[in-house]
Design an enzyme around this catalytic site. Structure first.
Site, PDB file in Angstrom:
ATOM      1  N   GLY A  70     -14.969   8.374   3.266  1.00 22.34           N
ATOM      2  CA  GLY A  70     -14.421   9.731   3.121  1.00 22.34           C
ATOM      3  C   GLY A  70     -12.748   9.828   2.780  1.00 22.34           C
ATOM      4  O   GLY A  70     -12.270  10.461   2.296  1.00 22.34           O
ATOM      5  N   CYS A  71     -12.165   8.697   3.527  1.00 18.66           N
ATOM      6  CA  CYS A  71     -10.596   8.634   3.277  1.00 18.66           C
ATOM      7  C   CYS A  71     -10.355   8.236   1.889  1.00 18.66           C
ATOM      8  O   CYS A  71      -9.121   8.321   1.365  1.00 18.66           O
ATOM      9  CB  CYS A  71      -9.928   7.545   4.229  1.00 18.66           C
ATOM     10  SG  CYS A  71     -10.411   8.239   6.059  1.00 18.66           S
ATOM     11  N   THR A  72     -11.216   7.293   1.413  1.00 17.57           N
ATOM     12  CA  THR A  72     -10.886   6.724   0.092  1.00 17.57           C
ATOM     13  C   THR A  72     -11.088   8.144  -0.972  1.00 17.57           C
ATOM     14  O   THR A  72     -10.148   8.109  -1.780  1.00 17.57           O
ATOM     15  CB  THR A  72     -11.926   5.573  -0.286  1.00 17.57           C
ATOM     16  OG1 THR A  72     -11.764   4.484   0.414  1.00 17.57           O
ATOM     17  CG2 THR A  72     -11.939   5.280  -1.824  1.00 17.57           C
ATOM     18  N   ALA A  75      -7.808  10.246  -0.479  1.00 20.06           N
ATOM     19  CA  ALA A  75      -6.781   9.625  -1.195  1.00 20.06           C
ATOM     20  C   ALA A  75      -6.804   9.695  -2.577  1.00 20.06           C
ATOM     21  O   ALA A  75      -5.654  10.101  -3.255  1.00 20.06           O
ATOM     22  CB  ALA A  75      -6.289   8.215  -0.538  1.00 20.06           C
TER      23      ALA A  75
END
Length: 193
Positions: A70-72, A75
């Protein structure tokens, strides 16, 4: 008989206990209209970023961890819009999570990030902003704040599940901020500062 009497006694005693009003708090400690806490953190390039030194609109997004799915996605979505965020809105963008600078370096290099991701080891800045934990308090939350040029919070967005949606929510808030600024209504306002 003894159990029934004991139950009645307990129920009667609680009837005379003082009633306390439930506390009403917002889920996010930093609310719209409040000045964001100052912070000074190091990014993936070793540069120290201080919130109070930034005198333009600022997107501050907190994410759970580097290099997670999710953070990838989040970002990458911000990275695709960072040029527009800078040019169209004159804003700066920073991402913050609790991993160290080395983790930030690897994550930024992996994705080719063109904005600062800041190491908040110990989660002190996360705590200062009051970012709530997610999934029964097991994971750090995913919250985006938009601050005006004075550091005042003009928008908050909390959505752990849809990481990509933070970008659109933040740019919509920047659009509203731009439309409501005096310079937007008066092209000569900058001349009289």
């Amino acid at each position: 008989m003894k159990i029934a009497f004991l139950s009645l006694l307990i129920a009667s005693a609680s009837a005379f206990a003082p009633i306390s009003a439930p506390k009403t708090t917002t889920q996010l400690d930093l609310a719209v209209g409040e000045v964001a806490p100052d912070f000074s953190l190091v990014d993936q390039n070793g540069k120290t970023v201080k919130r109070s030194a930034i005198k333009k609109p600022l997107i501050v997004y907190f994410y759970p961890a580097d290099s997670t799915p999710g953070c990838t996605v989040q970002a990458t979505a911000f990275n695709e819009q960072v040029s527009e965020i800078k040019k169209k809105y004159g804003a700066t963008l920073v991402g913050i999570s609790g991993q160290d600078v080395e983790s930030k370096q690897a994550f930024a290099k992996e994705l080719g990030l063109n904005f600062s991701i800041l190491a908040d080891e110990g989660d002190e800045v996360r705590k200062a902003f009051g970012v709530p934990k997610a999934l029964l308090g097991l994971f750090p939350g995913r919250v985006t704040y938009v601050l005006d040029k004075n550091g005042e919070c003009v928008f908050t967005y909390d959505n752990l599940a849809n990481a990509e949606s933070h970008v659109g929510a933040a740019t919509d808030a920047l659009e509203e901020l731009k439309a409501s600024s005096p310079a937007a209504s008066n092209p000569f306002a900058a001349l009289f500062k």
